[in-house]
Design an enzyme around this catalytic site. Structure first.
Site, PDB file in Angstrom:
ATOM      1  CE1 TYR A 179      -3.542   2.729   1.032  1.00 32.14           C
ATOM      2  CE2 TYR A 179      -1.820   3.450   2.535  1.00 32.14           C
ATOM      3  CZ  TYR A 179      -3.021   3.681   1.887  1.00 32.14           C
ATOM      4  OH  TYR A 179      -3.680   4.859   2.091  1.00 32.14           O
ATOM      5  CG  HIS A 180       2.504   4.689  -2.895  1.00 30.25           C
ATOM      6  ND1 HIS A 180       2.943   5.797  -2.197  1.00 30.25           N
ATOM      7  CD2 HIS A 180       3.354   4.562  -3.953  1.00 30.25           C
ATOM      8  CE1 HIS A 180       3.985   6.320  -2.811  1.00 30.25           C
ATOM      9  NE2 HIS A 180       4.267   5.580  -3.875  1.00 30.25           N
ATOM     10  N   GLY A 181       1.710   4.904   0.881  1.00 27.66           N
ATOM     11  CA  GLY A 181       1.388   6.026   1.750  1.00 27.66           C
ATOM     12  C   GLY A 181       1.708   7.352   1.095  1.00 27.66           C
TER      13      GLY A 181
END
Length: 309
Positions: A105-107
């Site tokens: 998941y890309h923060g």
């Protein structure tokens, strides 16, 4: 007679100082990460100059990590531990050798990916390659660091070559879109992208899901101008992310069980399975919606209680 006015002026300037501090600190703090990246890139540049085997910089084959990589990784590990109490659960799910794809998941700021790279260098002796946004390669001074950690702007053939050489590749299917438009509810924003799944099936490698708890609490995007930013990204495909943060909250990466190669699966089926795995990790470990104060308490209050026990 001037006494009350003097006190008023002092209180006024105190209020101004307090206001400036409250307003600016959340935006100044992320600059420290940029400085940390820049200093690390300077270190990588010095390595390029003094490396005795410069052919190693562009060599093919399995990624190797020598004393230079280990030294810088220990510094990153120390920073991650001191500021975020960074931990990794499930590190054993990353293979000691052989290729694989880690999907994460890309923060708002994917600092967790670089923390994981450093952790794998010191604990597993493996240098992971990461697919980074092309805009990072255009930042002045960051090129040596990206080359140092074997980052790549992507491309199917390039990624396939990395996997065929026996390396591990880290990919965020949501990319810049997820970076900009996901929020503290931690919804995946993949826009039906299945490129990583096609790559995994073509290379016949396992896919490992990854999620870092509180990554959106450490670094956040401003919520204003959503429609404009969405239009701007759709029109130009450029990233425009006003952000704030670098808060000392608890960060913990969870590495899920590998999803093994299955030739009977379509890319869409595999992508859905990986997404569900990441969503399960989020459901089990992440407070929804995320809270900066709760994540801060996890970092400092929980750590203090564990030490006293």
């Amino acid at each position: 007679m001037l006494g009350p006015f003097v006190d008023l002026n002092i209180d006024y300037f105190r209020w101004i100082k307090w206001s400036i501090t409250i307003i600016l600190i959340p935006y100044i703090l992320p600059a420290f990460i940029a400085i940390f990246f820049t200093l690390s890139s300077l270190y990588a540049y010095i390595y390029q100059i003094f490396s005795r085997n410069k052919a190693e910089l562009n060599s093919s084959g399995q990624n190797t990590c020598g004393p230079w990589h280990i030294f810088l990784s220990r510094i990153w590990n120390a920073q991650a531990r001191l500021w975020h109490g960074y931990e990794v659960e499930g590190l054993e799910n990353i293979p000691a050798d052989g290729p694989a794809i880690i999907v994460h998941y890309h923060g708002a700021v994917p600092i967790d990916v670089y923390y994981l790279i450093a952790k794998c260098i010191t604990d597993l002796g493996r240098l992971l390659s990461v697919v980074s946004d092309r805009s990072l390669f255009k930042i002045p001074g960051w090129g040596p660091l990206l080359q140092f950690i074997k980052a790549t702007p992507g491309g199917f053939d390039t990624c396939m070559g990395i996997l065929n050489e026996g390396n591990i590749l880290i990919i965020a299917p949501g990319g810049a879109y997820e970076l900009q438009f996901s929020d503290s509810n931690y919804e995946l924003k993949w826009k039906n992208r299945v490129g990583f799944a096609k790559l995994a099936l073509a290379a016949k490698v396992p896919v490992i899901p990854m999620f870092t708890k509180n990554i959106r609490e450490g670094y956040r995007n401003l919520t204003w101008g959503y429609r404009f930013r969405h239009w701007f990204y759709a029109t130009t495909n450029l990233t425009f992310v006003p952000m704030y943060g670098f808060f000392p909250v608890k960060l913990k990466s969870y590495i899920g069980k590998p999803i093994l190669y299955d030739g009977n699966k379509s890319p869409e089926m595999l992508a859905k399975q990986v997404a569900m795995s990441i969503e399960d990790i989020i459901k089990n470990h992440q407070r929804i919606p995320g809270s900066i104060l709760h994540a801060f308490a996890e970092r400092w209050l929980t750590s203090s209680q564990e030490k006293t026990e």
